[in-house]
Scaffold this active site. Structure first.
Site, PDB file in Angstrom:
ATOM      1  N   ASN A  28      10.254  -1.371  34.779  1.00 17.05           N
ATOM      2  CA  ASN A  28       9.112  -2.262  34.946  1.00 17.05           C
ATOM      3  C   ASN A  28       9.642  -3.672  35.255  1.00 17.05           C
ATOM      4  OD1 ASN A  28       7.122  -4.221  34.293  1.00 17.05           O
ATOM      5  ND2 ASN A  28       5.931  -2.670  33.239  1.00 17.05           N
ATOM      6  N   HIS A  73       8.533  -8.668  34.447  1.00 16.04           N
ATOM      7  CA  HIS A  73       9.089  -9.866  33.821  1.00 16.04           C
ATOM      8  C   HIS A  73       9.919 -10.721  34.779  1.00 16.04           C
ATOM      9  CE1 HIS A  73       7.531  -9.632  29.745  1.00 16.04           C
ATOM     10  NE2 HIS A  73       7.473  -8.338  29.992  1.00 16.04           N
ATOM     11  N   HIS A 119       2.633  -3.943  36.908  1.00 16.93           N
ATOM     12  CA  HIS A 119       1.286  -4.013  36.336  1.00 16.93           C
ATOM     13  C   HIS A 119       0.524  -5.126  37.041  1.00 16.93           C
ATOM     14  CE1 HIS A 119      -1.197  -4.282  32.306  1.00 16.93           C
ATOM     15  NE2 HIS A 119      -1.969  -4.190  33.374  1.00 16.93           N
ATOM     16  N   ARG A 151      -2.243  -7.105  36.645  1.00 16.95           N
ATOM     17  CA  ARG A 151      -3.224  -7.467  35.619  1.00 16.95           C
ATOM     18  C   ARG A 151      -4.422  -8.178  36.233  1.00 16.95           C
ATOM     19  NH1 ARG A 151      -1.763  -7.663  30.062  1.00 16.95           N
ATOM     20  NH2 ARG A 151      -3.589  -8.994  29.931  1.00 16.95           N
ATOM     21  N   ARG A 189      -1.235 -12.631  35.693  1.00 16.26           N
ATOM     22  CA  ARG A 189      -0.303 -13.555  35.034  1.00 16.26           C
ATOM     23  C   ARG A 189       1.139 -13.373  35.507  1.00 16.26           C
ATOM     24  NH1 ARG A 189      -0.051 -11.296  28.873  1.00 16.26           N
ATOM     25  NH2 ARG A 189      -2.270 -11.724  28.932  1.00 16.26           N
ATOM     26  N   GLU A 200       0.481   0.042  37.243  1.00 18.10           N
ATOM     27  CA  GLU A 200      -0.390   0.022  36.069  1.00 18.10           C
ATOM     28  C   GLU A 200      -1.585  -0.876  36.358  1.00 18.10           C
ATOM     29  OE1 GLU A 200       1.917  -1.570  32.916  1.00 18.10           O
ATOM     30  OE2 GLU A 200       3.419  -0.004  33.032  1.00 18.10           O
ATOM     31  N   THR A 205       0.303  -5.183  26.515  1.00 10.54           N
ATOM     32  CA  THR A 205      -0.650  -4.101  26.242  1.00 10.54           C
ATOM     33  C   THR A 205      -0.485  -3.618  24.798  1.00 10.54           C
ATOM     34  OG1 THR A 205      -0.138  -3.458  28.507  1.00 10.54           O
ATOM     35  CG2 THR A 205      -1.597  -2.015  27.274  1.00 10.54           C
ATOM     36  N   GLU A 244       0.973   8.831  29.582  1.00 10.55           N
ATOM     37  CA  GLU A 244       2.096   8.022  29.109  1.00 10.55           C
ATOM     38  C   GLU A 244       1.796   7.665  27.657  1.00 10.55           C
ATOM     39  OE1 GLU A 244       3.628   4.896  31.595  1.00 10.55           O
ATOM     40  OE2 GLU A 244       4.458   3.817  29.862  1.00 10.55           O
ATOM     41  N   HIS A 246       6.745   1.367  26.200  1.00  8.58           N
ATOM     42  CA  HIS A 246       6.300   0.141  25.547  1.00  8.58           C
ATOM     43  C   HIS A 246       7.209  -0.189  24.372  1.00  8.58           C
ATOM     44  CE1 HIS A 246       3.916  -3.228  24.383  1.00  8.58           C
ATOM     45  NE2 HIS A 246       3.343  -3.108  25.557  1.00  8.58           N
TER      46      HIS A 246
END
Ligand code: PXP
Length: 260
Positions: free
Chosen positions: A6, A9, A42, A44, A48, A69, A100, A150, A213
């Protein structure tokens, strides 16, 4: 065990200055060359980190399948349909959350999720539902026609962090319980058992099982040994380590820990 990296970041770091550096697109080839099997991002609702244009560029340039996502919000589902990633993972979203916090309420939002799935399937997008490791959520996911679930590993990961880190974790609500080490060990075992049970049950219903996660270099090995889980999606810990080691080493080190 396959590894989805992922890369949100990287965009978090970029958004700290609202400029175009670092560009998440630069991560694609490095991840692919370092043993990643999938790129996860993701999109969102609050944008963000990953923006629509990032998602578009990443999906069109990625040498690896992209797992996008997203929330079950109809306007987001329309965007995801038009972006046509390999897979869409439907997740719950709250604006104020740091990340999340739990799985989708698949039973309570059955109709909304069903509509989202139907829309996405029109675009031949594979569907995964991010759920807590419970039998009710798994049964509902199967009835909804998802190909994947998931499993949310956040409870296991939070407990593990409380047990093994000297740092305070005040944002974990459960921390206020002030559990002893022995009690934490029992809770970790319980959370782990729930993941094993959920993964086995989902597999027995014909679902493919991913998990993710809060997984990191300390807590991932036990999860990687659950043989009914075939994929892990990991972000924050890999990107955090990459600051010191470079992304290639961070991905390679994680891939080694994901091997059974
Ligand atoms: N899987 C899902 C569905 C997520 O929402 C996230 C966080 O965006 C992850 C995996 C990765 O979590 P982490 O960044 O804690 O590794």
């Amino acid at each position: 065990m396959t590894l989805g990296v992922n890369i949100d970041h990287i965009a978090v770091l970029r958004e700290a200055r609202k400029i175009n550096d670092p560009d998440p697109l630069m991560a694609l080839a490095i991840c692919a060359q370092s043993g990643a099997d999938q790129i996860t991002i993701h999109l969102r609702e609050d944008r963000r980190h990953i923006h629509d244009e990032d998602a578009r560029r990443i999906i069109s340039a990625s040498p690896l399948p992209v797992n996008l996502e997203c929330a079950i919000e109809p306007s987001i589902i329309d965007i995801v349909g038009s972006l046509r990633p390999h897979r869409a993972t439907l997740v719950p979203e709250k604006r104020q959350e740091v990340t999340t916090e739990g799985g989708l309420d698949v039973v309570g939002n059955f109709e909304l999720i069903s509509n989202a799935i139907n829309k996405l399937k029109e675009h031949e997008i594979e569907i995964s539902l991010f759920i807590d490791p419970t039998r009710d959520a798994i049964e509902a996911s199967e009835r909804l026609g998802a190909q994947w679930v998931e499993l949310h590993t956040g409870s296991y990961a939070n407990l593990y962090a409380m047990r093994h880190s000297a740092l305070p974790h005040s944002h974990h609500a459960i921390d206020s319980l002030k559990l002893s080490r022995h009690e934490l060990d029992n809770k970790i075992e319980q959370a782990y058992g729930e993941l094993v049970d959920a993964a086995n049950y989902a597999r027995s219903l014909g679902l493919k099982v991913a998990a993710g996660h809060g997984l990191n270099y300390q807590n991932v090995s036990a999860i990687a040994q659950i043989d009914t889980i075939e994929e892990l999606n990991i972000g924050q810990s890999i990107i955090a380590r990459s600051v010191f080691t470079g992304l290639a080493t961070a991905v390679m080190d994680m891939k080694i820990l994901c091997q059974r």
